[in-house]
Scaffold this motif. Sequence first.
Motif, PDB file in Angstrom:
ATOM      1  N   SER A  62       0.816  -1.212   0.000  1.00  0.00           N
ATOM      2  CA  SER A  62       0.000   0.000   0.000  1.00  0.00           C
ATOM      3  C   SER A  62       0.851   1.265   0.000  1.00  0.00           C
ATOM      4  O   SER A  62       0.402   2.316  -0.450  1.00  0.00           O
ATOM      5  CB  SER A  62      -0.931   0.014   1.215  1.00  0.00           C
ATOM      6  N   ALA A 209       0.004   0.572  -4.014  1.00  0.00           N
ATOM      7  CA  ALA A 209      -1.107  -0.231  -4.537  1.00  0.00           C
ATOM      8  C   ALA A 209      -1.852  -0.871  -3.378  1.00  0.00           C
ATOM      9  O   ALA A 209      -1.729  -2.075  -3.130  1.00  0.00           O
ATOM     10  CB  ALA A 209      -0.574  -1.293  -5.502  1.00  0.00           C
ATOM     11  N   ALA A 211      -4.480  -2.796  -1.308  1.00  0.00           N
ATOM     12  CA  ALA A 211      -5.496  -3.797  -1.621  1.00  0.00           C
ATOM     13  C   ALA A 211      -6.817  -3.366  -0.994  1.00  0.00           C
ATOM     14  O   ALA A 211      -6.940  -3.304   0.229  1.00  0.00           O
ATOM     15  CB  ALA A 211      -5.062  -5.158  -1.093  1.00  0.00           C
ATOM     16  N   ARG A 212      -7.788  -3.094  -1.818  1.00  0.00           N
ATOM     17  CA  ARG A 212      -9.079  -2.589  -1.342  1.00  0.00           C
ATOM     18  C   ARG A 212     -10.080  -3.707  -1.076  1.00  0.00           C
ATOM     19  O   ARG A 212     -10.902  -3.610  -0.163  1.00  0.00           O
ATOM     20  CB  ARG A 212      -9.669  -1.620  -2.362  1.00  0.00           C
ATOM     21  N   THR A 225      -7.345  -2.952  -6.503  1.00  0.00           N
ATOM     22  CA  THR A 225      -6.690  -1.729  -6.038  1.00  0.00           C
ATOM     23  C   THR A 225      -7.366  -0.547  -6.722  1.00  0.00           C
ATOM     24  O   THR A 225      -8.324  -0.708  -7.491  1.00  0.00           O
ATOM     25  CB  THR A 225      -5.185  -1.739  -6.384  1.00  0.00           C
ATOM     26  N   ASP A 226      -6.839   0.642  -6.459  1.00  0.00           N
ATOM     27  CA  ASP A 226      -7.424   1.833  -7.077  1.00  0.00           C
ATOM     28  C   ASP A 226      -7.153   1.903  -8.578  1.00  0.00           C
ATOM     29  O   ASP A 226      -7.862   2.591  -9.305  1.00  0.00           O
ATOM     30  CB  ASP A 226      -6.846   3.089  -6.411  1.00  0.00           C
TER      31      ASP A 226
END
Length: 439
Positions: A62, A209, A211-212, A225-226
Amino acid sequence: MYDGSHPKDQALWSVTAPAAVQTDVLDGDCGFDVVIVGGGLTGLRAAITLAEAGSSVAVMDSRHIGYGASGRSGGQCNPIWRATPEELAAKYGQAQAERLVRTTLSCADDLFDDIRRFGIDCGAEQNGWYQAAHTRKAAAGLRRLGAAWQKAGAPIDVVKAPDLHERIGSKAYDFALRHEKGGFVQPLALTRGFAHRAKSLGVRLFENAPARQMERRAGLWRVSTDRGTLSAEKVVLATNGYTDALWPGLRRSILPMVSIAVATSPLSPELQASVLPGRVTFADTRLAIYFGRYDADNRLIFGCVGSNESVGSFGGHRRLRSGLLTVFPQLAGTSLDYTWMGRIAVTPDLMPHLHEPAPGVLAGLGYSGRGIAMTSVMGRCLAQRALGAKVDDLPFPVSPIETLSFHGVARNFIPLMAPAMSMLDRATVFQDRVMRRFS
């Protein structure tokens, strides 16, 4: 005497580490055999083992590679557990404990062998670790611990005053265990070295990056990710103290404690001869543990437990200065150049936890202050399991995720734990002195 001014709030390691590896930019959808969430020592060591076996691997972070405690810890390799082999057997069963004990006995040598094999320039020195007792009660506990691990084959010596005073340059302790295999590294340099090795094997590295979301779709795990999605048959979660809500319950299975540290200016040859001569490392038995070691430029790194992301909060700077001069009063007047913190994951049993909460999902975290040595063990273990190793062949048991019932309350009180532990430590030291006087 030290004038009380605060040193630069910056991690020394970020100043002295070799250049970071060039990473990729995630833009769109990519597919791999294994996706690893977390660009620290655990995730990168797992990636190396997987790539060496021929797997296609992506590591995503992230922030940036080594952002967490992997790049901001004290960097000490402390290669022994707080539990005895007998206690491990009672907890895990004899067969599992034997595998864990065998791995523990070799973990430090395995790490330093990796460093040499991969050609990593990280200031690695394996000069031994002194585990020092701050009270007589603590000494009795260390004596039992040392005897139990000696019986299992660990090269551990008992050292007492006055010999101990000369060996570590401090009269603050009268009893210690010397662990021959202990040592230290520059942790961010080690992490970046692992990253360079992973990339040379074809591992894709993605920074910034976060992780969503994770979801299972068409037989694959998709980590969103975004800016894109990484898909894989298997996902390894290696986020330790920075674990979030990506997988249900995982964040609530650990407590994110904080380790804070200070770096002095480079010490003179005279001070080097009187402070940790032989460039050994030490840590003591306080609740708010003190630890120390040198860096490659002869700065002394000294640390203790902190409260939160700001080193100076809740008396952090004061605890560092007070602790430093308690252990090494000869450093009065020495300037302090850097302070920093790193978040570590602590488990209730102070042992790392290996989880497999769903088919194709693995997680390893909770090193509780043993991360330099044990992240490599866990990284290889996660990779071996992802490659199909049997559970009964792994050094760590695969356990269900158990959330802490008091997690929410505990997180709110974490900033107060460091000063509270320090107060308890002072009380036990005072009690020990009183008992010594009248015994």
